[in-house]
Structures are given as C-alpha cells and as structure tokens.
Design an enzyme around this catalytic site. Structure first.
Site, PDB file in Angstrom:
ATOM      1  CB  CYS A 124      12.881 -12.105  16.359  1.00 33.55           C
ATOM      2  SG  CYS A 124      11.960 -13.564  15.936  1.00 33.55           S
ATOM      3  CG  HIS A 126       7.968 -15.830  31.250  1.00 37.17           C
ATOM      4  ND1 HIS A 126       6.685 -15.445  30.933  1.00 37.17           N
ATOM      5  CD2 HIS A 126       8.734 -15.475  30.191  1.00 37.17           C
ATOM      6  CE1 HIS A 126       6.677 -14.875  29.751  1.00 37.17           C
ATOM      7  NE2 HIS A 126       7.905 -14.893  29.269  1.00 37.17           N
ATOM      8  CE  LYS A 128       7.168 -15.513  24.712  1.00 33.79           C
ATOM      9  NZ  LYS A 128       8.042 -14.393  24.790  1.00 33.79           N
ATOM     10  CG  HIS A 172       7.407 -14.438  15.621  1.00 32.52           C
ATOM     11  ND1 HIS A 172       8.735 -14.228  15.901  1.00 32.52           N
ATOM     12  CD2 HIS A 172       6.727 -14.131  16.744  1.00 32.52           C
ATOM     13  CE1 HIS A 172       8.851 -13.806  17.151  1.00 32.52           C
ATOM     14  NE2 HIS A 172       7.658 -13.740  17.678  1.00 32.52           N
ATOM     15  CB  CYS A 187       9.956 -14.691  11.212  1.00 28.14           C
ATOM     16  SG  CYS A 187      10.520 -15.125  12.864  1.00 28.14           S
ATOM     17  CG  HIS A 231       4.158 -17.878  29.494  1.00 28.37           C
ATOM     18  ND1 HIS A 231       5.237 -18.711  29.414  1.00 28.37           N
ATOM     19  CD2 HIS A 231       4.354 -16.929  28.543  1.00 28.37           C
ATOM     20  CE1 HIS A 231       6.043 -18.309  28.451  1.00 28.37           C
ATOM     21  NE2 HIS A 231       5.542 -17.215  27.913  1.00 28.37           N
ATOM     22  CE  LYS A 245       9.157 -22.290  19.854  1.00 31.33           C
ATOM     23  NZ  LYS A 245       9.757 -21.322  18.997  1.00 31.33           N
ATOM     24  CB  CYS A 269      11.301 -10.988  12.491  1.00 25.97           C
ATOM     25  SG  CYS A 269       9.911 -11.504  13.536  1.00 25.97           S
TER      26      CYS A 269
HETATM   27  N1  MSP Z   1      13.862 -10.330  26.948  1.00 28.36           N
HETATM   28  C1  MSP Z   1      14.455 -11.488  26.372  1.00 28.36           C
HETATM   29  C2  MSP Z   1      15.602 -11.990  27.209  1.00 28.36           C
HETATM   30  C3  MSP Z   1      16.701 -11.011  27.445  1.00 28.36           C
HETATM   31  S1  MSP Z   1      17.912 -11.638  28.488  1.00 28.36           S
HETATM   32  C4  MSP Z   1      19.126 -10.531  28.494  1.00 28.36           C
HETATM   33  C5  MSP Z   1      13.400 -12.580  26.253  1.00 28.36           C
HETATM   34  N2  MSP Z   1      12.337 -12.472  27.054  1.00 28.36           N
HETATM   35  S2  MSP Z   1      11.102 -13.511  27.114  1.00 28.36           S
HETATM   36  O1  MSP Z   1      10.106 -12.878  27.938  1.00 28.36           O
HETATM   37  O2  MSP Z   1      10.701 -13.878  25.800  1.00 28.36           O
HETATM   38  O3  MSP Z   1      11.624 -14.726  27.887  1.00 28.36           O
HETATM   39  C6  MSP Z   1      12.319 -15.776  27.262  1.00 28.36           C
HETATM   40  C7  MSP Z   1      12.616 -16.809  28.305  1.00 28.36           C
HETATM   41  O4  MSP Z   1      11.399 -17.294  28.907  1.00 28.36           O
HETATM   42  C8  MSP Z   1      13.254 -18.067  27.748  1.00 28.36           C
HETATM   43  O5  MSP Z   1      14.627 -17.957  27.558  1.00 28.36           O
HETATM   44  C9  MSP Z   1      12.929 -19.034  28.847  1.00 28.36           C
HETATM   45  O6  MSP Z   1      13.722 -18.742  29.959  1.00 28.36           O
HETATM   46  C10 MSP Z   1      11.493 -18.669  29.163  1.00 28.36           C
HETATM   47  N3  MSP Z   1      10.534 -19.365  28.293  1.00 28.36           N
HETATM   48  C11 MSP Z   1       9.581 -18.802  27.500  1.00 28.36           C
HETATM   49  N4  MSP Z   1       8.864 -19.796  26.913  1.00 28.36           N
HETATM   50  C12 MSP Z   1       9.339 -20.996  27.310  1.00 28.36           C
HETATM   51  C13 MSP Z   1       8.925 -22.337  27.125  1.00 28.36           C
HETATM   52  N5  MSP Z   1       7.940 -22.678  26.339  1.00 28.36           N
HETATM   53  N6  MSP Z   1       9.578 -23.308  27.812  1.00 28.36           N
HETATM   54  C14 MSP Z   1      10.586 -23.029  28.681  1.00 28.36           C
HETATM   55  N7  MSP Z   1      10.985 -21.774  28.878  1.00 28.36           N
HETATM   56  C15 MSP Z   1      10.540 -20.755  28.065  1.00 28.36           C
HETATM   57  O7  MSP Z   1      13.594 -13.477  25.466  1.00 28.36           O
END
Ligand code: MSP
Length: 636
Positions: free
Chosen positions: A132, A24, A301, A149, A146, A21, A298, A129
C-alpha cells in the site's frame, strides 16, 4: 447543470506494476461515458487519465522483472494507453508522473509548502506496508497484518518530512459539512466523517533515498524523494499546467475526481488538506464507485481472472462490455462479475430488446418504401403522444441521473422507452397494416414514430454504446456528430434514407446451440404447467403500488423493506431483491404487487404483499407498468 458548462473529469492514475484489468477498465469506461454525455450536451469537456509510476511498488516490481524502474514504467504505461485505445476509450490528456511537466509542478508546490512552514522534519516509527506504500495505525492493523494485503507489516523508524495535515482536521470536517455533495454517494461521505472523529495524524511525505531512489527529489531535502501519493494526487493539477496556467483557471473550478472506493482516504483526506495548504480551491466533487468481485470474493490483482474478465471485450465487443458494467453495477455499491450474467444481459437487453427493435423497425420501414410523411400532432394516438413526450422527459431524466453518476438508472430509463416501443410495435402490428391499403395512413404514422424513436435512441445511447448508437443513427440517415439538442421530436423529414440494420447485437448461443438465456427452456416448461380458469386468476388482487421508501433489511443479503402506497393507504412489503436492486433504484417508481396475499413474517418484519418480478439465469427484473397509472390501480 446547464448546457455549455465546463466539465473536467479525472480517473485515478494507474500503477504501472500491473496490467490493465476489469477494475481499471470500469473506471475508465465510466469516465469515457460521462465525458461523452457532457460533450453531447454541448459542454466544454476535458478528461484526464494516466499512470502512477514512482514509489516502492514500482521499484520492487522492476527489480523482480530485471529491468529498470523507468523501463518498466515506459512499457506498462504504453500498455494502459493501448488498452484504452483498443476499448475505444478516449481522453483529452494522459499524464505520467515521470513527465517533466508534472515533476515541475510537484516541486513548485513542495517548495511553496516548505516556505509557508507547512512541512517539517520529524522522526517517525510505524508499521509499514510495501504493497500500500503507507504506514498503518494500530487501530487499522488486523491480526498484526495489513488489512488490505493480509501480509505482515514491517516496523520502520526513520527521519522524514511531514506535512502538517493534523491542523486541517477541524477545517476539513466543516468543509465536508458545508458541501454535502463533495463526496458522493453519501455512504462514502459518512465513512470519511466517521474516520475524522479520531485525531488526524500529520502525513509523512518523504522517503529516504537509502530505502527508495525512485521518486521526485524533495527540493529542500536531497536525501529524500517524495512520497508517491503526494506526487500522484498532484497530477490532477499538473495536467492543467499548474496553478495560474490558462487551462487550470478554466477547468479546475469544475473538477470531478472519479475513483474506486479503495483510494477514498487519500482523495477525501490528504488531497483537500494539501490543496488548502497550497492555497488551491478544493475539488468540486469526489465520485466514488464500488468494487467488482469475481466469484463472490474481493477481486484481487493476484487473481488472473480480473484480466480474463477484461478479455471478454474481444469475445463480445466493446459496446456489450460497456453496457454490462454500467448497467449491472449500482454506482457506489459492489457487484459481482460473471460471464453468465454478462451474456444474460447481452441477450436480454441488447440482442432482444434493442437489437430486435432496430431490426424490426428498419425492416418494416424499408419494406414499406421508406418514410412517406411527417404525421401531424393531432393525428397521434395516446401511445404515440406518450412516446413523443418521453423524449423530453427522458433527456431531463438522463441528465439528472448522470449528474449523480447513476449510470445504471440512466440506462434503465432508456430501456423503459425501448420496452414501450417494442410493446407499441406488437400492438400496432404494422405488418398487418401493410396488407391493408386502407390502413396506409396509420402505417405511415407508425413507421414515422419508429424511425424518429430510433433517431432519438441513436443520440441518447451514444455515451453508453457509441458504436451501436452510430449504426442506429446511420440506419435512419442521421450523419455527423450527434448533439443532445437534436434529441427532440420531429427531427426526421419525409424521405429520410432508412436502411435495414439487423444483427446489431447477435444473440449468444451456448455450445449446444441453445440460447444462453433460458427463454426457450422456460417456454417449454411453461407449456407443461397446470392450467387455471380465468376466475381462479381473478382471485388474485394485483395492484399498482408506488414505492414511497426502501431500505436494506439489516443482516440480510437478500431482503429489502419497502413502504408502498396503494393510493388510499400505505403498507410494508419485504422483497427478496436486494442483490438486484439498490433501494434508490426503487424509490419513486411504480411496481405491481399481489395485494391480497396472507401476511408473512420475514426477518421479523411483517410483509403485507408480494412484488412481482421475473427472473432468468440468476437475473431478476421487477415488473413495472410501462405507462403511468395511479397507485392502487387494478392489474388484471
Ligand atoms: N495509483 C493509485 C491511484 C492514484 S490517483 C492519484 C492506484 N492505482 S491502481 O492501479 O491501484 O488503481 C486503483 C483504481 O483502479 C481504483 O480506484 C479503481 O478505479 C480501479 N479498480 C481496481 N480494482 C478494482 C475493482 N476490483 N473494482 C472496481 N474498480 C477497481 O490506486
């Protein structure tokens, strides 16, 4: 930084229980642009992304989807890979935590830490949690839930293996103190130092197989699998082949980890301690960006609109999307995502400023029969000399901004040049020059300046909007892979093949056929406003002011407090621009203020003047002189 540097950049590895999304994509776009910038400089670059596939979260999603965890991981990891391809985002390596090359390195590091006595078997009870995948301390829990969440936590008691993280607390504080740019921007460094004021706990690095099968088995405890974060962080190292491998020796000393603020703690606390214990050097930089919010809240997901936001790439194109997210978000701070703001920027910056410049310039050149000659330096007028000198200044400036991951400032700098060039065309009026044979030498000069500027823009824009930049380079006959070394004045020769390039970024019209930006409407309104006499306007004392310092006004979302210099004195100005500019965007720049306005009190602060800014569709831009003028210069 110097050219030819080695640069290793990682993104987080994304969980495969989710589809890609906006969030990412943002990180991955930044990483792509940063890697492109370093390649352009001539650096030896390696970039890594991938997927995080073990742990409770994935196991539970697989059960819900009625497939095995491996099947879910295979399916969704492929979706991430395809999405990055569709968005034109490159990487040198894509790692999956279920790959053997990774599991081998994790096992070796675990084994080594066990041998060194860094890990012990202990009993632990705590609030956990599942979202997380971590335990929460009493202090972190909000209303028994949490904090992330907002769901009830579960009390879990079990025997687990622990990494002796607490013993590294003193070392870590000192390390962060001694390396001020380890965690950037500074607010996140401060956040971590604040967190480290409380005692650090040891880290549970195992999960009993009775509860979770889906993970890397512990080499010294076969009833357990590895905690997902302990496994995931090691991808940054395992993707290089692990300690001792040639790629590791070359790239690891230059690693930058780019992450979102949500995963600051594992990266800024667990990871350096793990590395220290394993005898591996700590990463060079942790570069932390803020969060995208949608509709003020915020971005969660569970809300489908984060996926819809990413789908806008299909509607408006990859380049426009990249430009918007990089320009709109101040690196490190949160920002709001809306289609309206996106379209407003697309229309204003891409269609109007850049698109029109390219279209006007190439049309004029083609109509005049091409580039006739290269003007001598002595022939250039002051504006042309300024434009020429901007090339070198701009490269230095972009380099400085990119060094700090300040994508928004790098783009703002390039758009200053685009503004200058548009003003130059308006002033030089080449269409009139073309009608006058006596003005031919001047016309040839103007067209050369424009063609050369397009060639320059086609190079420096490459990391940010690669498809459009390639088209611009193509339009002035530049072929091959661009290099920053070519972004110097005088690269184009006489007779360079220029072709017309229009519609680079088509303007987006709303359903009624009116441009989404309010310009037409605003122009209509402007024609209806009361007219004033010139001497009435002259009563305004408008001055160029140099912004000496800027800070947010506490408890105010909108206000910034600026100290500006008017050359012979400094004064305080409070401006309602905090939602559009971070203080750092303003410090050191020149703005225009109304200097003879009656002082006003805002949030208890006396404001001695007003900053001029324009706005359209909730979009705001501070007015800045497009050439340097001394602080205090009169504006009329
Ligand atoms: N798998 C772990 C990361 C492990 S790294 C060794 C994780 N994955 S995640 O799929 O949840 O991705 C988190 C990352 O996605 C955030 O750190 C950021 O890079 C990005 N984002 C997810 N939601 C976001 C926003 N709403 N805004 C900006 N970036 C965000 O955590």
């Amino acid at each position: 930084m110097s050219v030819g540097d080695v640069f290793y950049l990682t993104t987080p590895i994304y969980y495969v229980n989710d589809v890609p999304h906006l969030g990412h994509a943002y990180t991955t776009i930044l990483a792509d642009a940063m890697a492109r910038w370093h390649r352009l400089r001539g650096d030896d670059v390696r970039s890594l992304t991938g997927t995080d596939e073990h742990g409770d979260k994935i196991a539970q999603s697989a059960v819900a989807a009625g497939v095995s965890a491996q099947q879910l991981a295979d399916r969704n990891s492929a979706v991430f890979r395809e999405t990055w391809q569709r968005l034109g985002l490159g990487h040198d390596d894509f790692i999956r935590t279920t790959e053997e090359r990774h599991e081998k390195v994790v096992t070796a590091i675990l084994h080594d830490l066990w041998e060194k006595g860094e890990i012990y078997l202990g009993k632990y009870g705590g609030w956990y949690c599942f979202g997380c995948e971590r335990f929460y301390t009493e202090k972190e829990i909000v209303d028994g839930q949490c904090p992330d969440h907002r769901r009830p936590l579960q009390w879990i008691e079990e025997e687990n293996y622990f990494f002796k993280m607490s013993k590294y607390q003193g070392w870590l504080i000192e390390y962060i103190d001694r390396h001020p740019d380890l965690i950037r921007p500074e607010r996140y460094r401060n956040e971590i130092l604040g967190f480290l004021r409380d005692p650090l706990q040891d880290l549970s690095i195992s999960r009993p197989r009775t509860r979770l099968e889906w993970g890397i088995p512990l080499p010294f405890g076969d009833q357990y699998v590895t905690y997902v974060w302990f496994d995931a962080l090691i991808t940054y190292v395992s993707a290089l082949g692990g300690p001792g491998a040639p790629a590791f020796e070359k790239y690891w000393p230059h690693v930058h980890h780019l992450i979102g603020k949500d995963i600051l703690k594992p990266h800024a606390i667990y990871w350096p301690c793990m590395l220290k214990a394993a005898g591996i050097d700590v990463f060079s930089h942790l570069d932390v960006h803020g969060f995208w919010n949608i509709g003020g809240g915020k971005m969660s997901k569970s809300v489908g609109n984060v996926v819809e936001a990413l789908a806008l790439t299909e509607k408006y194109g990859n380049d426009a999307f990249r430009y918007f997210v990089m320009r709109e978000m101040v690196f490190g701070l949160d920002a709001d995502f809306s289609e309206e703001a996106f379209v407003a920027r697309l229309n204003a910056d891409l269609a109007n400023d850049l698109g029109n410049l390219v279209s006007r310039a190439t049309t004029l050149i083609v109509n005049a029969g091409g580039i006739a000659r290269v003007p001598a330096a002595a022939e250039l007028d002051p504006t042309e000399t300024t434009i020429r000198d901007r090339f070198a200044q701009m490269v230095t400036r972009i380099d400085r901004e990119m060094d700090e991951f300040a994508f928004q400032r790098a783009l703002a700098a390039i758009w200053e040049l685009i503004g200058l060039l548009n003003g130059y065309v308006d002033f030089a009026r080449p269409w009139d020059l073309a009608k006058d044979p006596a003005a031919r030498p001047r016309l040839e000069r103007v067209l050369y300046v424009l063609a050369e500027s397009l060639r320059f823009l086609g190079i420096v824009l490459m990391p940010f909007i690669p498809e459009a930049a390639a088209k611009i380079r193509g339009a002035v006959g530049a072929t091959g892979t661009p290099r920053l070394a070519e972004a110097v004045w005088g690269g184009l020769g006489a007779g360079a093949p220029v072709t017309r390039l229009s519609g680079l970024f088509p303007r987006i019209e709303d359903k009624k056929g009116a441009a989404v930006e309010r310009s037409a409407e605003a122009a209509g309104a402007a024609s209806g406003v009361e007219r004033i006499k010139k001497d009435e306007f002259a009563r305004l004392d408008l001055r160029v002011a140099h912004v000496v310092s800027a800070e947010a006004v506490p408890k105010s979302k909108k206000l910034l407090r600026l100290t500006v210099s008017l050359g012979d004195h400094e004064r305080t100005v409070v401006a309602g621009i905090a939602e559009h500019y971070a203080p750092a965007d303003l410090v050191g720049t020149k703005v225009v203020i109304v200097a003879n306005l009656e002082p006003a009190r805002l949030m208890g602060i006396e404001s001695q003047g007003m900053i001029l800014a324009g706005s359209a569709d909730g979009h705001l831009a501070v007015l800045r002189p497009d050439r340097d003028l001394p602080a205090g210069a009169r504006v009329s």
